[in-house]
Design an enzyme around this catalytic site. Structure first.
Site, PDB file in Angstrom:
ATOM      1  N   LYS A   1      12.176  11.346  -4.342  1.00  0.00           N
ATOM      2  CA  LYS A   1      12.811  10.314  -3.507  1.00  0.00           C
ATOM      3  C   LYS A   1      14.329  10.294  -3.692  1.00  0.00           C
ATOM      4  O   LYS A   1      14.994   9.439  -3.139  1.00  0.00           O
ATOM      5  CB  LYS A   1      12.222   8.933  -3.824  1.00  0.00           C
ATOM      6  CG  LYS A   1      10.732   8.818  -3.557  1.00  0.00           C
ATOM      7  CD  LYS A   1      10.246   7.387  -3.515  1.00  0.00           C
ATOM      8  CE  LYS A   1       8.725   7.362  -3.528  1.00  0.00           C
ATOM      9  NZ  LYS A   1       8.162   6.184  -2.866  1.00  0.00           N
TER      10      LYS A   1
ATOM     11  N   LYS B   1      -8.441 -10.841  18.937  1.00  0.00           N
ATOM     12  CA  LYS B   1      -9.245 -10.740  17.711  1.00  0.00           C
ATOM     13  C   LYS B   1     -10.375  -9.721  17.892  1.00  0.00           C
ATOM     14  O   LYS B   1     -11.160  -9.836  18.835  1.00  0.00           O
ATOM     15  CB  LYS B   1      -9.816 -12.118  17.381  1.00  0.00           C
ATOM     16  CG  LYS B   1     -10.538 -12.155  16.066  1.00  0.00           C
ATOM     17  CD  LYS B   1     -11.004 -13.551  15.725  1.00  0.00           C
ATOM     18  CE  LYS B   1     -11.862 -13.510  14.476  1.00  0.00           C
ATOM     19  NZ  LYS B   1     -12.502 -14.785  14.213  1.00  0.00           N
TER      20      LYS B   1
ATOM     21  N   ASP C   1       1.147   1.728   2.433  1.00  0.00           N
ATOM     22  CA  ASP C   1       1.428   3.124   2.774  1.00  0.00           C
ATOM     23  C   ASP C   1       1.075   3.433   4.228  1.00  0.00           C
ATOM     24  O   ASP C   1       1.647   4.316   4.834  1.00  0.00           O
ATOM     25  CB  ASP C   1       0.645   4.050   1.837  1.00  0.00           C
ATOM     26  CG  ASP C   1       1.218   3.985   0.427  1.00  0.00           C
ATOM     27  OD1 ASP C   1       2.455   3.940   0.308  1.00  0.00           O
ATOM     28  OD2 ASP C   1       0.434   3.949  -0.544  1.00  0.00           O
TER      29      ASP C   1
ATOM     30  N   ASN D   1      -1.189  -5.077   0.171  1.00  0.00           N
ATOM     31  CA  ASN D   1      -1.315  -4.649  -1.225  1.00  0.00           C
ATOM     32  C   ASN D   1      -1.274  -5.859  -2.139  1.00  0.00           C
ATOM     33  O   ASN D   1      -0.707  -6.880  -1.757  1.00  0.00           O
ATOM     34  CB  ASN D   1      -0.114  -3.780  -1.606  1.00  0.00           C
ATOM     35  CG  ASN D   1      -0.237  -2.367  -1.117  1.00  0.00           C
ATOM     36  OD1 ASN D   1      -1.326  -1.821  -1.020  1.00  0.00           O
ATOM     37  ND2 ASN D   1       0.893  -1.776  -0.799  1.00  0.00           N
TER      38      ASN D   1
ATOM     39  N   LYS E   1       8.652  11.206  -8.962  1.00  0.00           N
ATOM     40  CA  LYS E   1       9.154  10.311  -7.904  1.00  0.00           C
ATOM     41  C   LYS E   1      10.668  10.211  -7.926  1.00  0.00           C
ATOM     42  O   LYS E   1      11.306  10.113  -6.881  1.00  0.00           O
ATOM     43  CB  LYS E   1       8.561   8.899  -8.084  1.00  0.00           C
ATOM     44  CG  LYS E   1       7.447   8.630  -7.105  1.00  0.00           C
ATOM     45  CD  LYS E   1       6.787   7.319  -7.357  1.00  0.00           C
ATOM     46  CE  LYS E   1       5.284   7.547  -7.341  1.00  0.00           C
ATOM     47  NZ  LYS E   1       4.507   6.377  -7.574  1.00  0.00           N
TER      48      LYS E   1
ATOM     49  N   PRO F   1       6.868   4.471   7.023  1.00  0.00           N
ATOM     50  CA  PRO F   1       8.052   5.150   6.479  1.00  0.00           C
ATOM     51  C   PRO F   1       8.210   4.786   5.006  1.00  0.00           C
ATOM     52  O   PRO F   1       7.830   3.689   4.588  1.00  0.00           O
ATOM     53  CB  PRO F   1       9.203   4.555   7.294  1.00  0.00           C
ATOM     54  CG  PRO F   1       8.687   3.257   7.818  1.00  0.00           C
ATOM     55  CD  PRO F   1       7.203   3.432   7.996  1.00  0.00           C
ATOM     56  N   ASP F   2       8.738   5.703   4.196  1.00  0.00           N
ATOM     57  CA  ASP F   2       9.060   5.381   2.804  1.00  0.00           C
ATOM     58  C   ASP F   2      10.452   4.747   2.811  1.00  0.00           C
ATOM     59  O   ASP F   2      11.450   5.423   3.049  1.00  0.00           O
ATOM     60  CB  ASP F   2       9.029   6.641   1.933  1.00  0.00           C
ATOM     61  CG  ASP F   2       9.116   6.279   0.460  1.00  0.00           C
ATOM     62  OD1 ASP F   2      10.070   5.559   0.082  1.00  0.00           O
ATOM     63  OD2 ASP F   2       8.226   6.682  -0.308  1.00  0.00           O
ATOM     64  N   ILE F   3      10.494   3.433   2.591  1.00  0.00           N
ATOM     65  CA  ILE F   3      11.755   2.684   2.725  1.00  0.00           C
ATOM     66  C   ILE F   3      12.779   3.178   1.711  1.00  0.00           C
ATOM     67  O   ILE F   3      13.929   3.480   2.045  1.00  0.00           O
ATOM     68  CB  ILE F   3      11.484   1.171   2.558  1.00  0.00           C
ATOM     69  CG1 ILE F   3      10.541   0.709   3.675  1.00  0.00           C
ATOM     70  CG2 ILE F   3      12.786   0.378   2.579  1.00  0.00           C
ATOM     71  CD1 ILE F   3      10.032  -0.705   3.533  1.00  0.00           C
TER      72      ILE F   3
ATOM     73  N   PHE G   1      10.449   1.878  -8.354  1.00  0.00           N
ATOM     74  CA  PHE G   1       9.418   1.492  -9.316  1.00  0.00           C
ATOM     75  C   PHE G   1       8.224   2.414  -9.139  1.00  0.00           C
ATOM     76  O   PHE G   1       7.945   2.865  -8.031  1.00  0.00           O
ATOM     77  CB  PHE G   1       8.966   0.052  -9.070  1.00  0.00           C
ATOM     78  CG  PHE G   1       9.839  -0.952  -9.755  1.00  0.00           C
ATOM     79  CD1 PHE G   1       9.431  -1.562 -10.924  1.00  0.00           C
ATOM     80  CD2 PHE G   1      11.092  -1.257  -9.245  1.00  0.00           C
ATOM     81  CE1 PHE G   1      10.246  -2.469 -11.571  1.00  0.00           C
ATOM     82  CE2 PHE G   1      11.919  -2.163  -9.881  1.00  0.00           C
ATOM     83  CZ  PHE G   1      11.487  -2.766 -11.050  1.00  0.00           C
TER      84      PHE G   1
HETATM   85  O1  C5P Z   1       5.394   6.404  -3.624  1.00  0.00           O
HETATM   86  P1  C5P Z   1       5.163   5.075  -4.293  1.00  0.00           P
HETATM   87  O2  C5P Z   1       4.602   4.037  -3.375  1.00  0.00           O
HETATM   88  O3  C5P Z   1       4.416   5.160  -5.568  1.00  0.00           O
HETATM   89  O4  C5P Z   1       6.649   4.638  -4.722  1.00  0.00           O
HETATM   90  C1  C5P Z   1       6.929   3.379  -5.228  1.00  0.00           C
HETATM   91  C2  C5P Z   1       8.375   3.062  -4.995  1.00  0.00           C
HETATM   92  O5  C5P Z   1       8.768   3.375  -3.642  1.00  0.00           O
HETATM   93  C3  C5P Z   1       8.659   1.575  -5.129  1.00  0.00           C
HETATM   94  O6  C5P Z   1       9.989   1.449  -5.581  1.00  0.00           O
HETATM   95  C4  C5P Z   1       8.465   1.055  -3.708  1.00  0.00           C
HETATM   96  O7  C5P Z   1       9.167  -0.155  -3.489  1.00  0.00           O
HETATM   97  C5  C5P Z   1       9.004   2.195  -2.885  1.00  0.00           C
HETATM   98  N1  C5P Z   1       8.338   2.400  -1.577  1.00  0.00           N
HETATM   99  C6  C5P Z   1       9.020   2.142  -0.396  1.00  0.00           C
HETATM  100  N2  C5P Z   1       8.416   2.368   0.812  1.00  0.00           N
HETATM  101  C7  C5P Z   1       7.160   2.850   0.872  1.00  0.00           C
HETATM  102  C8  C5P Z   1       6.447   3.118  -0.308  1.00  0.00           C
HETATM  103  C9  C5P Z   1       7.065   2.876  -1.522  1.00  0.00           C
HETATM  104  O8  C5P Z   1      10.171   1.688  -0.449  1.00  0.00           O
HETATM  105  N3  C5P Z   1       6.597   3.058   2.069  1.00  0.00           N
END
Ligand code: C5P
Length: 395
Positions: A339, A287, A277, A210, A335, A303-305, A321
């Site tokens: 979350k 390669k 994501d 990203n 969000k 995973p969503d950290i 954020f």
């Molecule tokens: O869902 P979104 O990506 O818009 O959410 C953004 C927030 O979630 C940010 O604080 C980002 O650091 C965190 N995040 C995360 N792990 C992910 C995706 C987003 O910690 N896989």
């Protein structure tokens, strides 16, 4: 409100082309609510006139050690006692040498010698002068005496050279001065934050990622350190210098980032990273060749950290954020809920990426606040202050 409000600052200028930037710094100090007395060396007056600084500070500028009238009004010893903080910007190589020697032959050097409070110098000089062993030795001496060194910056110089030696920008100097009076709102707390992008390997030479400079996360980490927290910065790859006085954990992928976050639990968790994501379902060990016209990739959701940490027990104070291009408030509030966050900062993705400035909206369960456009360093201080306030309310 700036922590400089009602503070007494001496702004010292020594000779150098960067002296013109001190005019803007003076204006920013005044705007922040500080009382500013300006002291200029003879060298500084060759580049910018005392009249300019007098108009900006609203006070007579001090220039001479041997001026009977000025000494009668406020002598150099009184001036030194008066100051809560002395900032010398720009500090020339010659001024730095005088300071290191304890030479008091001009007003600015004399009052630095007579000071009781903190002194910070912001060097500005040609990159070769900065790199000279004599300057380095003088700076070592000053560091050992507890004098703060602010900068210098690197980049194009007035003489045509490129390198280290530029005066820090006035906004950065303002933020550093504010840092001297921050009250330590996070004293005694631990804080872990993620910053920068993640890289998801496709093969040994390619990855998915990203856009993210890491500037906001690094600025927050530094503001948290200044506010007294013990900070762990878990960072994807960026071009930024590693900040001091914190634990730095470099990572590449989202999976590594999550592991590191779980390894360093804290009272406060801030997710600033632009986590990818998705990751390739397969990370091939060779390669991938461009033989085929079409290449399909199978991607797996990462995973969503932030959400994972917010679901852990004991749950830290979780801050996220939301970088959006439209309907900022609506997405941010959604969000915050989905979350299970305690606070979320929302910003306009297009206007923020890679920039040194930003403005954000903060949302929490029963409130919201706009943090006006400012440098990311200043904004970070405001964010940390807000986190401190919300934590204090909860306690
Ligand atoms: O869902 P979104 O990506 O818009 O959410 C953004 C927030 O979630 C940010 O604080 C980002 O650091 C965190 N995040 C995360 N792990 C992910 C995706 C987003 O910690 N896989």
């Amino acid at each position: 409100m700036s922590s400089l409000r009602n503070k007494r600052l001496i702004l010292g200028l020594s000779g150098g082309i960067a002296a013109y930037k001190a005019a803007e710094l003076c204006r920013l100090f005044i705007k922040a609510g500080a009382e500013v007395k300006v002291v200029m060396t003879e060298g500084a007056q060759a580049f910018i006139t005392p009249m300019t600084l007098q108009a900006l500070s609203g006070q007579r500028v001090h220039t001479s050690l041997l001026d009977a009238e000025a000494e009668a009004a406020m002598g150099h010893i009184e001036l030194a006692r008066w100051a809560d903080l002395i900032v010398v910007a720009p500090a020339s190589a010659s001024f730095i040498a005088r300071l290191a020697k304890g030479d008091a032959s001009d007003l600015l050097s004399a009052l630095c010698l007579a000071r009781r409070g903190p002194l910070a110098i912001a060097p500005a000089m040609n990159q070769a002068m900065w790199g000279n062993a004599a300057t380095a030795a003088n700076l070592d001496t000053l560091r050992q005496r507890g004098i703060a060194l602010w900068g210098p910056d690197s980049g194009a110089q007035a003489c045509g050279d490129v390198g280290l030696g530029r005066l820090l920008e006035p906004a950065a100097l303002l933020a550093l001065a504010e840092g001297c009076f921050e009250s330590g709102v996070l004293a005694g707390l631990t804080l872990t934050l993620t910053a920068g992008p993640t890289r998801e390997a496709l093969d040994p030479v390619r990855y998915l990622s990203n856009h993210s400079s890491g500037k906001m996360g690094y600025a927050l980490a530094e503001a948290a350190v200044q506010a007294g927290a013990s900070v762990t910065l878990i960072s994807g790859p960026t071009a930024l210098a590693v900040p001091e006085r914190l634990r730095f954990v470099p990572v590449e992928s989202a999976a590594e980032m999550l592991r590191a976050c779980q390894e360093y639990p804290a009272d406060i968790f801030i997710g600033v990273a632009a986590v990818a994501d998705y990751r390739p379902a397969e990370n091939v060990p060779y390669k991938i060749k461009k033989e085929q016209e079409m290449l399909s990739l199978n991607l797996l959701r990462n995973p969503d950290i932030l959400a994972t940490i917010a679901a852990s027990s004991p749950k830290p104070f979780c801050v996220g954020f939301a970088a959006e291009t439209h309907d900022l408030a609506q997405y941010a509030r959604a969000k915050l809920r989905s979350k299970n966050l305690d606070l979320i900062f929302a910003n306009d993705a297009a206007a923020t990426f890679g920039s040194d400035e930003a403005e954000v909206l903060a949302f929490w369960n029963d409130g919201e606040l706009r943090l006006e456009r400012a440098s990311k360093t200043q904004l970070a201080r405001g964010m940390i202050r807000l986190i401190g306030e919300l934590l204090a309310r909860r306690a």
